[in-house]
Design a protein around this motif. Sequence first.
Motif, PDB file in Angstrom:
ATOM      1  N   THR A   1      -7.503 -16.802  -2.627  1.00 20.69           N
ATOM      2  CA  THR A   1      -8.040 -17.409  -1.827  1.00 20.69           C
ATOM      3  C   THR A   1      -9.051 -17.183  -0.984  1.00 20.69           C
ATOM      4  O   THR A   1      -9.965 -18.027  -0.264  1.00 20.69           O
TER       5      THR A   1
ATOM      6  N   ASP B   1      -6.180 -23.684   3.133  1.00 19.93           N
ATOM      7  CA  ASP B   1      -6.548 -22.864   1.738  1.00 19.93           C
ATOM      8  C   ASP B   1      -5.330 -23.290   0.583  1.00 19.93           C
ATOM      9  O   ASP B   1      -5.777 -23.869  -0.386  1.00 19.93           O
TER      10      ASP B   1
ATOM     11  N   GLY C   1      -1.557 -17.382  -7.745  1.00 21.77           N
ATOM     12  CA  GLY C   1      -2.190 -17.479  -6.535  1.00 21.77           C
ATOM     13  C   GLY C   1      -2.146 -16.755  -5.623  1.00 21.77           C
ATOM     14  O   GLY C   1      -1.087 -15.747  -5.851  1.00 21.77           O
TER      15      GLY C   1
ATOM     16  N   LYS D   1     -14.119 -24.263  -2.675  1.00 25.59           N
ATOM     17  CA  LYS D   1     -13.387 -25.494  -2.869  1.00 25.59           C
ATOM     18  C   LYS D   1     -12.338 -26.041  -1.396  1.00 25.59           C
ATOM     19  O   LYS D   1     -12.737 -27.253  -1.039  1.00 25.59           O
TER      20      LYS D   1
ATOM     21  N   SER E   1      -4.035 -25.786  -3.640  1.00 32.88           N
ATOM     22  CA  SER E   1      -3.669 -24.924  -4.782  1.00 32.88           C
ATOM     23  C   SER E   1      -3.504 -25.861  -6.035  1.00 32.88           C
ATOM     24  O   SER E   1      -3.897 -25.376  -7.205  1.00 32.88           O
TER      25      SER E   1
ATOM     26  N   TYR F   1      -5.769 -16.970  -8.926  1.00 27.31           N
ATOM     27  CA  TYR F   1      -7.046 -17.304  -8.002  1.00 27.31           C
ATOM     28  C   TYR F   1      -6.419 -16.541  -6.652  1.00 27.31           C
ATOM     29  O   TYR F   1      -5.260 -16.174  -6.319  1.00 27.31           O
TER      30      TYR F   1
ATOM     31  N   HIS G   1      -6.676 -26.985  -7.237  1.00 27.68           N
ATOM     32  CA  HIS G   1      -7.423 -25.794  -7.925  1.00 27.68           C
ATOM     33  C   HIS G   1      -6.899 -25.767  -9.257  1.00 27.68           C
ATOM     34  O   HIS G   1      -7.535 -25.527 -10.387  1.00 27.68           O
TER      35      HIS G   1
ATOM     36  N   TYR H   1     -12.648 -19.811  -4.659  1.00 26.50           N
ATOM     37  CA  TYR H   1     -11.756 -20.602  -3.950  1.00 26.50           C
ATOM     38  C   TYR H   1     -12.065 -21.314  -2.913  1.00 26.50           C
ATOM     39  O   TYR H   1     -12.020 -22.595  -2.545  1.00 26.50           O
ATOM     40  N   TYR H   2     -12.633 -20.269  -1.713  1.00 26.13           N
ATOM     41  CA  TYR H   2     -12.726 -20.918  -0.646  1.00 26.13           C
ATOM     42  C   TYR H   2     -13.913 -22.082  -0.610  1.00 26.13           C
ATOM     43  O   TYR H   2     -14.168 -23.061   0.328  1.00 26.13           O
TER      44      TYR H   2
END
Length: 863
Positions: A145, A455, A83, A153, A459, A143, A462, A150-151
């Motif tokens: 962020t 964020d 990430g 989520k 993780s 990923y 995610h 991602y964001y």
Amino acid sequence: MSPSHQLPKNYDIEEVERRWQSAWRDEDNYFDPASSKPRFIIDTPPPYPTGNFHIGNALNWCYIDFIARYKRMRGYNVMFPQGWDCHGLPTEVKVEETYGITKNDVPREKFREMCRDLTLSNIEKMRATMRRLGFSTDWSHEYITMLPDYYRKTQASFLQMLKAGDIYQSEHPVNFCTRCETAIAFAEVNYAPRTTKLNYFDFDGIEIATTRPELLAACVAVAVHPEDERYRGMKGKRLTVPIFGHQVPVIEDVVVDPGFGSGAVMICTFGDKTDVYWWKQHDLDLRKAIDRQGVMTATAAPYAGMSSEACREAILRDMEEAGILKRQEVLEQRVGTCWRCKTPIEILSERQWFVRVHQDEILDAARKVSWTPEHMFTRMENWANSMEWDWCISRQRIFATPIPVWFCTACGETVLPAEEDLPIDPTVDKPKTPCPRCGGSDFTGETDVLDTWMDSSISVLHVTGWDGTGKPPFFPAQIRPQGHDIIRTWAFYTILRAKALVGSHPWDQILVNGMVLGEDGFKMSKSRNNIISPEEIVGQYGADALRQWGAGGAATGSDIMFNWNDVVAASRFQTKLWNIFRFVMGHLDSGTESPAPVTELTDRWLLVRLSETVAEVTAAMEGYQFDRALRAIREFAWNTLADDYIEIAKGRLYADDSSRESACSALRTTMDVLCRLLAPIIPHFAEECYHNLAGRSVHEEAWPDFSYADDEARRHGDLLVKTVAELRRYKHDKGMALNAPLGHVMIYAPEPIDDAGDAGRALAADARWSTGTPRLEEVTSGVDFNMAVIGPALRKQARGFMEAVRALPPEQLKNPPATVTVAGEDIPVPPGSFTPKVAYRVAGEEVDVLTLGDVVVTIGHSS
RNA sequence: GGGCUUGUGGUCUAGCCGGUCAUGACGUCGCCCUUACACGGCGAAGAUCCCCGGUUCGAAUCCGGGCAGGCCCA
């Protein structure tokens, strides 16, 4: 018999590593969601894309890669994602510097774009370093962020916690950086020493000491200790604040330190955390004298518009003129500063968003995680227990995940987007439906954005497959590897969020690595000029050497000092291994499909030692003790295999003896197993060797489960090795070359030993083994005690016992009596409590005699 | 000021749920180019295991108190 392989004499690190890095396929490292193998999901840290993958990251990732590769070999379906934790101040500051602007000089979206571009190019640089270090990253699970996937989520997690009541907005004092113009959390406050002045002045008849006279306008009370005789009866009186003239009450509180200054303290909103405590406890007024830019407000008139520093000087000057400033003292203090720009923080009361912190729940979840090293849990515990305020998650910045809410202009209602509409930017997008409370259709988008830890603290959700709601399919992850510096942030927030969003702990295990210190023992920093970059190391000694340093530089979890010596030693070990491998390959026949049985003593001994090494390395890898694993491998390869086994058995390999095949078999097995043991730590080297040996990738192979037990071979082999070593030393002491012929050597051992002539060939001697007794004069010269037997058996009598034994006649040392007399008392002799030291004298014959334990060696002077 | 942690030959380091001469690496010294390796081999020298006290037959290892360093925090 021709050697099956012609290997280059030198191991070209750069060439070999680059060649394998381009040959390896990313797909081989992909996690397979459909696999039936047991899962092993790693919640890899998403580094901040500074563009510089530093050596601390390298250590962290070495550990992760050792684990990922080891677990794959153990048959796990491993996910080693990568990430990038993009948002935050450092990038904004960098963009402001690069373009010579401040965030307000360009439209929000333009500024974000500049940040995104910089971040992407930084990520590219860091990926290159990571690939050069040979990490087996699953790039299909990368990923970023700052990207919508991602964001979205992050925003979903925000809404979910908001609806559950775990997130609220409130006006509350927060730490505020007036340079960055944003609130920050306690985790982002650093403390720096500062020399300042403590000013004593007359406050309506009472002497007050303060370091922050500019906050006088924000004074809301004067506090004294309830038992301070000097201020007896003052409680409840109202005092007039000098210069500003407003009235404040005198209150009593036990937290006031009567020994500091005059014992009376002015409470301002807000000078420090204690002011906040008093303000809440005593329900005091709120007077805001400093604004978000650090400028004095109208409350501070006539100083309004001044910076706080200018205001301080002005007030002190005015106090002096008014004759109320009595004296000043120099004071050493520690001041809270912004982690990013080092500006002293202010405590301002602002409307902000907060996450509720339930310490007990977090600690309960943290206890369900297995901590390596264990003591790191204590840090989590201490941090959790010291939390006094909730987590402030709103920031007044731009490059971050937008807080997905609007406010109805008409009624002020907070309006939320539907989850399927995420991600949104409320400053750009508009709600799809009218205000649910008043039906209004005019909205203001929230301009605050989220703390970047909002964020990164999901993780784990995610990577375990979370789609924004419910429990992720692969939750929890198996391991979280991270440094101890971010236990209070990343680990703490992740546990908090997992608990709030999924209801349980996020990972089965957490592996905490130490910090990398410079060669001088201090944290690496520009000012100390002790920074070493991974590129510098790899450029000189290669990725595998750096990885060995990571594995062996220190015990897992402790801070590790960078040390060039270790890197050089690591690269020498590879050279040594390469030569071992070259030698072995030169003797193995090509295409040996049916290996010959291992029959000879030295060969069986080698396999016993190999088997023990496998057990030791496996245990170490299971416990993430990479230093132990590497040490065991090095010891086996260098001492046991190269210095002992090959030196003794190589004569047989050249001799074209019928027993040669046994050695080849043992060596083939040994090299095969050794490559596998090395594969997680030095993947390039192991691959190069294994391909030559087996024609396949070692990274597709299983971890060795080799076991080989042969007590006799272990015993006799140890004896053989010891004997040969002793005779080498003998040659050395005589000034002989090690390959000089030695003549007649008789080795008298307690058991019959057949070494297939290895000893003789290794020593260039006519060596024979015998169970007989040399016809020599035997003299008992002393006694060796076994304290491990004597201590527990005899306790306090141990000393007396040893005295008594020393006094025994020589024949009784050889054949111990049942009892000895200690202080007039007969005490039993514990079996194995001592052995006689025996020396042999030459009787007429011209021979040298060596004794090693119960083995006697005679060396004839002529052949 | 608090919490965690560390203190071992010149340097770095292992051991640290107690047991004979304390592990290894680098450096130093001596010998050796022995058909894998001189980026090597063989050997040597070098340690009050931070200090003081305690427990124990026995402590680098356990306990207490110091001193010093590191990290995280107040």
